[in-house]
Design an enzyme around this catalytic site. Structure first.
Site, PDB file in Angstrom:
ATOM      1  N   SER A 308      82.543  32.636  41.049  1.00 20.81           N
ATOM      2  CA  SER A 308      81.270  32.634  40.316  1.00 20.81           C
ATOM      3  C   SER A 308      80.830  34.051  39.972  1.00 20.81           C
ATOM      4  O   SER A 308      80.372  34.317  38.855  1.00 20.81           O
ATOM      5  CB  SER A 308      80.187  31.941  41.153  1.00 20.81           C
ATOM      6  OG  SER A 308      78.927  32.019  40.514  1.00 20.81           O
ATOM      7  N   TRP A 311      83.076  35.341  37.265  1.00 26.17           N
ATOM      8  CA  TRP A 311      82.769  34.665  36.007  1.00 26.17           C
ATOM      9  C   TRP A 311      81.631  35.372  35.278  1.00 26.17           C
ATOM     10  O   TRP A 311      81.637  35.490  34.050  1.00 26.17           O
ATOM     11  CB  TRP A 311      82.375  33.207  36.280  1.00 26.17           C
ATOM     12  CG  TRP A 311      82.009  32.435  35.034  1.00 26.17           C
ATOM     13  CD1 TRP A 311      82.862  31.728  34.220  1.00 26.17           C
ATOM     14  CD2 TRP A 311      80.709  32.279  34.452  1.00 26.17           C
ATOM     15  NE1 TRP A 311      82.169  31.151  33.176  1.00 26.17           N
ATOM     16  CE2 TRP A 311      80.846  31.468  33.301  1.00 26.17           C
ATOM     17  CE3 TRP A 311      79.445  32.735  34.796  1.00 26.17           C
ATOM     18  CZ2 TRP A 311      79.760  31.133  32.492  1.00 26.17           C
ATOM     19  CZ3 TRP A 311      78.350  32.407  33.988  1.00 26.17           C
ATOM     20  CH2 TRP A 311      78.516  31.599  32.859  1.00 26.17           C
ATOM     21  N   HIS A 312      80.656  35.863  36.031  1.00 31.69           N
ATOM     22  CA  HIS A 312      79.518  36.535  35.410  1.00 31.69           C
ATOM     23  C   HIS A 312      79.883  37.896  34.840  1.00 31.69           C
ATOM     24  O   HIS A 312      79.276  38.337  33.852  1.00 31.69           O
ATOM     25  CB  HIS A 312      78.384  36.690  36.418  1.00 31.69           C
ATOM     26  CG  HIS A 312      77.606  35.435  36.646  1.00 31.69           C
ATOM     27  ND1 HIS A 312      78.013  34.448  37.522  1.00 31.69           N
ATOM     28  CD2 HIS A 312      76.438  34.996  36.115  1.00 31.69           C
ATOM     29  CE1 HIS A 312      77.131  33.466  37.513  1.00 31.69           C
ATOM     30  NE2 HIS A 312      76.171  33.768  36.661  1.00 31.69           N
ATOM     31  N   GLY A 313      80.844  38.584  35.437  1.00 30.41           N
ATOM     32  CA  GLY A 313      81.202  39.889  34.913  1.00 30.41           C
ATOM     33  C   GLY A 313      82.373  40.499  35.645  1.00 30.41           C
ATOM     34  O   GLY A 313      82.569  40.263  36.836  1.00 30.41           O
ATOM     35  N   PHE A 476      77.477  37.196  28.931  1.00 29.93           N
ATOM     36  CA  PHE A 476      78.507  36.629  29.788  1.00 29.93           C
ATOM     37  C   PHE A 476      79.389  35.662  29.032  1.00 29.93           C
ATOM     38  O   PHE A 476      80.298  35.112  29.588  1.00 29.93           O
ATOM     39  CB  PHE A 476      77.874  35.941  30.996  1.00 29.93           C
ATOM     40  CG  PHE A 476      76.951  36.844  31.780  1.00 29.93           C
ATOM     41  CD1 PHE A 476      77.345  38.115  32.111  1.00 29.93           C
ATOM     42  CD2 PHE A 476      75.690  36.421  32.137  1.00 29.93           C
ATOM     43  CE1 PHE A 476      76.513  38.955  32.811  1.00 29.93           C
ATOM     44  CE2 PHE A 476      74.847  37.251  32.861  1.00 29.93           C
ATOM     45  CZ  PHE A 476      75.248  38.509  33.199  1.00 29.93           C
TER      46      PHE A 476
END
Length: 476
Positions: A308, A311-313, A476
């Site tokens: 997670s 996934w954001h950065g 994102f």
């Protein structure tokens, strides 16, 4: 084209008007055209990539569903995942990887708009076809609309194919009640974005750009950013869900009073619900979930939150942000017996009264600290800001004019505090009545209802000069 831009104010009414004029059998083509136009206005160069991803996942879904053996099905699922995740990883993570392999070189790849969201949304289709939860869509244009639907493509919610595809074939008639609900959700989203975020972003940018800031100003900025990111992303989600509802589509709820959570696990049941349920359904449960013993459960939690974060950065601070939430949850489960015993000794119940308030406050503090890593440009910057937040605290700064000098000025400070109180009051009422925001006004007298409309609209009008910012999650 941003939701909070003048072009969208012209675009959306035109979309709605022609949608209900065009015969039902052709409406999906109109929406597909509008969705691609909307996306091209945001990132024209990436429309071909969107098409490629659409063709890959549409083909994979059909192959998976029609395969004769489980081995062949799994092969097609793996192929679909590998191809789509390769595209995502190349555009989102290649620069991060190359920074380690070639520290002295330059390797810049422009991140296509919405790629993290529409990639995950597309992957649900492949898995749902594999599980037999949805039949493959024969019309690639209808499937392309599912992937590119303009309210959701840039920042979600991450919709499920089994929910959305069947709605394309439904005949959506003009329903004044449904349209009213959708428009109010959009109004509430604009209130969050333009009135609250527009002002809080000035305060947080001013404080975090000041190298000498510490103590009370940093604490205020930390609290302000917690509301800034909530209102920014929730505002986008409300506008997206409201716009879809005007057109007749039911998009999943993405926020449910997250700062009223009594634990970190409860927070993730309320925050970015479409993503947290995606990880639950398509990663946590396939890993074994909580069925494989305590240690394996903890490992699965850490894996999910590490993914997670990434996934954001593609930076270490996002990884640490995700891992912090994983550690919070593991500690929460491990210390649950201790917490329950302490609650009994003190006569407190986490589900009600003073016990609930204490749990909410503690959870809010834990979550707010993680936002430092989410917001910062690097791990070192986040650690430095964390140190400055809890050092040099002088209460006199609350009354000596320091707060008024954080960039907003007295009038805007009062304005945004009043707006935050409105948000808190609405969240409390929604939590108490277990309903969505539009349902609150349906239960009030007409005078109060229209007063609320005019109040929100007036506050938005007075905030139009602050409305040019992009939404945070569009990065994102």
């Amino acid at each position: 084209m941003l939701f909070n831009s003048l072009p969208f104010m012209f675009f959306f009414p035109v979309v709605v008007m022609f949608y209900f004029i065009i015969p039902h059998r052709y409406r999906y083509i109109w929406l597909l055209f509008c969705s691609y136009f909307f996306y091209a206005c945001q990132d024209n160069s990436a429309t071909v990539l969107l098409m490629v991803s659409t063709v890959i996942t549409w083909s994979a879904g059909r192959l998976v569903y029609n395969a004769d053996t489980q081995k062949l099905k799994r092969t097609y699922v793996a192929a679909g995942f590998v191809l789509n995740l390769f595209i995502l990883m190349y555009f989102k993570y290649s620069g991060f990887i190359m920074s380690f392999l070639r520290p002295d070189g330059s390797f810049n790849v422009i991140l296509p708009a919405g790629i993290s969201f529409y990639t995950f949304q597309s992957l649900t289709y492949i898995v749902d076809c594999y599980r037999g939860e949805t039949e493959p869509e024969h019309n690639i244009l209808k499937y392309a609309l599912f992937v590119s639907f303009f309210p959701c493509i840039l920042s979600g919610p991450i919709e499920r194919s089994k929910n959305f595809l069947k709605q394309i074939d439904e005949e959506h008639k003009w329903d004044s009640i449904r349209v009213k609900e959708g428009l109010f959700m959009m109004l509430w989203g604009y209130f969050l974005k333009m009135v609250i975020v527009g002002r809080l972003s000035i305060l947080t940018d001013n404080v975090y750009s000041g190298a000498g800031m510490m103590g009370i100003p940093m604490i205020i900025a930390l609290l302000a950013y917690s509301f800034q990111i909530y209102c920014d992303f929730a505002g986008y989600s409300f506008i997206a869900i409201g716009a879809a509802r005007v057109l007749g589509f039911r998009i999943m709820r993405n926020f449910r009073q997250p700062y009223m959570a009594v634990s970190v696990s409860d927070f993730w049941r309320r925050w970015h619900i479409s993503l947290s349920t995606w990880f639950r359904d398509y990663l946590y449960i396939p890993l074994g979930g909580s069925r494989c013993g305590t240690l394996r459960r903890y490992i699965n939690i850490m894996i999910v939150f590490a993914v997670s974060g990434i996934w954001h950065g593609a930076t270490l601070n996002f990884l640490i942000w995700g891992l912090l939430f994983g550690i919070y949850q593991v500690l929460g489960y491990a210390l649950k017996p201790v917490k329950e015993k302490a609650g009994r000794l003190l006569g407190l119940n986490a589900g009600e009264g003073a016990g609930r308030i204490l749990c909410m406050a503690f959870t809010y503090v834990l979550v707010s600290v993680t936002w430092l890593f989410f917001r910062a440009g690097s791990v070192y910057e986040a650690i430095d800001e964390l140190k400055r937040t809890f050092s040099g605290i002088r209460p006199v700064q609350l009354i000596d004019g320091t707060v008024a000098g954080l960039g907003l000025g007295i009038m805007n400070l009062i304005f945004v505090i009043a707006a935050i109180f409105i948000l808190i009051a609405v969240d409390i009422m929604c939590e108490k009545k277990d309903c969505e925001v539009y349902s609150l006004l349906d239960r009030t007298p007409a005078v109060l209802r229209w007063s609320a409309y005019y109040l929100l609209f007036t506050m938005i009008i007075f905030s139009c000069n602050l409305s040019t910012q992009e939404f945070l999650y569009q990065g994102f």
